[in-house]
Write an enzyme that holds these catalytic residues in place. Structure first.
Site, mmCIF file in Angstrom:
data_model
loop_
_atom_site.group_PDB
_atom_site.id
_atom_site.type_symbol
_atom_site.label_atom_id
_atom_site.label_comp_id
_atom_site.label_asym_id
_atom_site.label_seq_id
_atom_site.Cartn_x
_atom_site.Cartn_y
_atom_site.Cartn_z
ATOM 1 N N MET A 30 0.800 -1.221 0.000
ATOM 2 C CA MET A 30 0.000 0.000 0.000
ATOM 3 C C MET A 30 0.834 1.272 0.000
ATOM 4 S SD MET A 30 -2.959 -1.312 -0.122
ATOM 5 C CE MET A 30 -4.004 0.093 0.194
ATOM 6 N N GLY A 31 2.092 1.171 0.345
ATOM 7 C CA GLY A 31 2.881 2.394 0.394
ATOM 8 C C GLY A 31 4.248 2.173 0.990
ATOM 9 N N ASP A 146 -4.909 -7.584 11.563
ATOM 10 C CA ASP A 146 -3.777 -7.830 10.653
ATOM 11 C C ASP A 146 -2.492 -8.080 11.446
ATOM 12 O OD1 ASP A 146 -2.637 -8.221 8.163
ATOM 13 O OD2 ASP A 146 -2.224 -6.100 7.821
#
Length: 533
Positions: A30-31, A146
């Site tokens: 995601m980044g 997560d």
């Protein structure tokens, strides 16, 4: 509408007039994460940049923004030394950025990859800190969702911190997960989440168990070659053995129970981890993991075997018989020669054999002049014994310890040094009645469970044996009250050959000898050669 792409972010960029990016220190799907300098408070911080927001549709970018805001709110709810603190949330270049506490160190994923494995005591210590963070999150109404090695940070000063609440579920907040969307790292998702159920605190604890497994064994327990096969493994397969987990093994096994209600609550898990950190095997784990009825050495030996050719466990001792001849022999032998009495009778009856296992066992004992209950000398470790290859009249061959001799009653083919107290049994069924060995063993177990005193399944799983996917490993214990009285343990590797013949390789012994028996079993199954042609 597509969001316009931006030039790549570079070191030196100043955000919100105070956070100057200095170095990229991490990257994910995601980044990326930057080390930055807060020029107002003169401190080092970490800044998370959502690079994924540069290349997605407007709708997807809106979801990413919402998740970033939610991550900040989730972390802000939790005040705990083991949770990474969020300092600020800002917007730049049409994307949200999160400013967080900087942790000088590496992730657990990187540490495990670098060292190969984390020592059990250290893994237990890490687990305690992560559990503390989760308990604080759950008390604040936040589910992390997560938990994985990459989200556990190990500071150079010994601190352990849980980060990345990007997909957290916050009590009272509406969900930003789309219908049918499964978020999180698949091999660390609890079974109930993969099945589409609602997650709870127990789901985070399952993910902690999978994380600790990876730490001590160096690999993810359920990761397979595709997302679909990984999800199937999470839901249907038991975790692989834990030969390097030491005192932490029963704790991990307890956390990885498939059903949420079967896992220990957080306070109980905390006590277990504390004991494991001190090098003591937690007795409390036995209440959550049926397999923990054996002592540490037995369990370690059993798991060590499972990492060999027989990667998945299958019941051995009271393995039920099927209606095929040689296969019946295996179960009967296990029950008759090692269990004796009613258990042996059950095995023969279940296998539709006309033989009387009790009578057979008695005749065998009498013919050798040995008492069925005599224990004999303590066995040597398998690697210190002398072995010999025997070629059986039925056409197969295998290695057996020197002094073990062949006995046969009807379809039963056994090798034993003491009339069945310690036993190898080979069964061959050219026309099996079940679609695969796993279904066969499940069917047999229904009857065995009712008849064997204090029967406990250790494992009963499908596995791949010698490249044959139609295989199963069954392992179980029971307490025999008649011949060879006492706690016994057995293991059975069953597989279909290329021609559809079912082979069952079985071994049983007194439970207290399981460490040696497991080593013997490993050597025996690796050496087995079926009849030629």
């Amino acid at each position: 509408m597509e969001h316009a792409q931006s030039a790549g972010t570079a070191a030196g960029l100043l955000l919100a007039g105070r956070y100057r990016l200095t170095e990229s220190i991490g990257r994910g799907g995601m980044g990326k994460v930057w080390r930055a300098q807060d020029e107002v408070l003169h401190r080092t911080v970490a800044v998370k940049e959502l690079t994924a927001g540069l290349y997605v549709s407007e709708a997807d970018r809106t979801v990413l923004h919402a998740r970033t805001q939610k991550e900040a709110r989730a972390a802000a709810r939790i005040s705990h030394p083991n949770v990474v603190t969020v300092h600020d949330v800002l917007e730049y270049d049409g994307r949200p950025w999160i400013v967080m506490q900087y942790v000088d160190g590496s992730s657990l994923a990187d540490a495990a990859k670098e060292s190969g494995r984390i020592e059990p005591a250290e893994a237990a210590r890490i687990g305690l800190h992560v559990l503390g963070a989760l308990r604080a999150a759950h008390a604040a109404g936040v589910l992390h969702r997560d938990v994985k090695p990459g989200n556990v940070l190990l500071a150079s000063d010994g601190r352990v911190l849980l980060t990345d609440f990007g997909i957290a579920a916050i009590e009272g907040d509406s969900t930003i997960t789309r219908t049918g969307e499964l978020v999180g790292s698949i091999d660390y998702l609890a079974p109930e989440r993969v099945r589409g159920g609602d997650p709870g605190p127990a789901s985070d604890l399952w993910s902690l168990g999978a994380t600790l497994y990876t730490a001590v064994e160096g690999s993810s327990p359920f990761r397979r070659t595709s997302p679909l096969s990984t999800m199937q493994a999470v839901v249907t397969e038991e975790h692989p053995p834990l030969p390097h987990a030491g005192a932490l093994e029963p704790v991990i096994s307890a956390l990885l129970r498939k059903e949420p209600e079967q896992r220990p609550p957080a306070d109980e898990a905390e006590r277990m981890l504390l004991e494991a950190m001190e090098g003591r095997r937690p007795r409390a784990a036995q209440a959550y993991v049926p397999t923990q009825s054996v002592d540490p050495e037995e369990r370690r030996a059993a798991t060590a075997l499972l990492t060999g050719s027989t990667s998945v466990p299958v019941p051995a001792t009271s393995a039920p018989k099927r209606s095929g001849g040689v296969r019946r022999a295996l179960v009967v032998a296990v029950l008759a020669a090692t269990v004796g009495g009613a258990a042996g009778f059950l095995a023969l009856r279940y296998g539709n054999s006309g033989a009387d296992p009790v009578a057979d066992d008695t005749r065998s004992s009498a013919s050798s002049g040995a008492s069925p209950g005599a224990s004999g000398p303590a066995p040597k470790p398998a690697d210190e014994e002398k072995w010999q290859r025997v070629r059986d009249p039925e056409g197969f061959s295998l290695l057996v310890p020197v002094g073990w001799t062949r006995q046969r009653d009807g379809d039963q083919i056994d090798y034993t040094p003491d009339n069945g107290r310690r036993l190898i049994r080979i069964s061959i069924d050219p026309t099996p009645d079940f679609e695969n060995p796993f279904m066969h063993m499940l069917d047999v177990e229904k009857t065995v469970r009712k008849r064997l005193p204090e029967y406990k399944r250790v494992r009963l799983d499908q596995n791949t044996f010698r490249d044959q996917e139609k295989s199963a490993l069954w392992e179980f214990t029971w307490t025999e009250t008649k011949n060879n009285a006492g706690e016994r343990r057995a293991i059975d590797q069953v597989y279909f050959g290329d021609d559809g013949t079912e082979y069952a390789l079985y071994m049983s012994s007194p439970a207290e000898e399981w460490a040696t028996t497991r080593q013997r079993f490993d050597k025996m199954v690796q050496s087995f050669q079926p009849p030629a042609g």
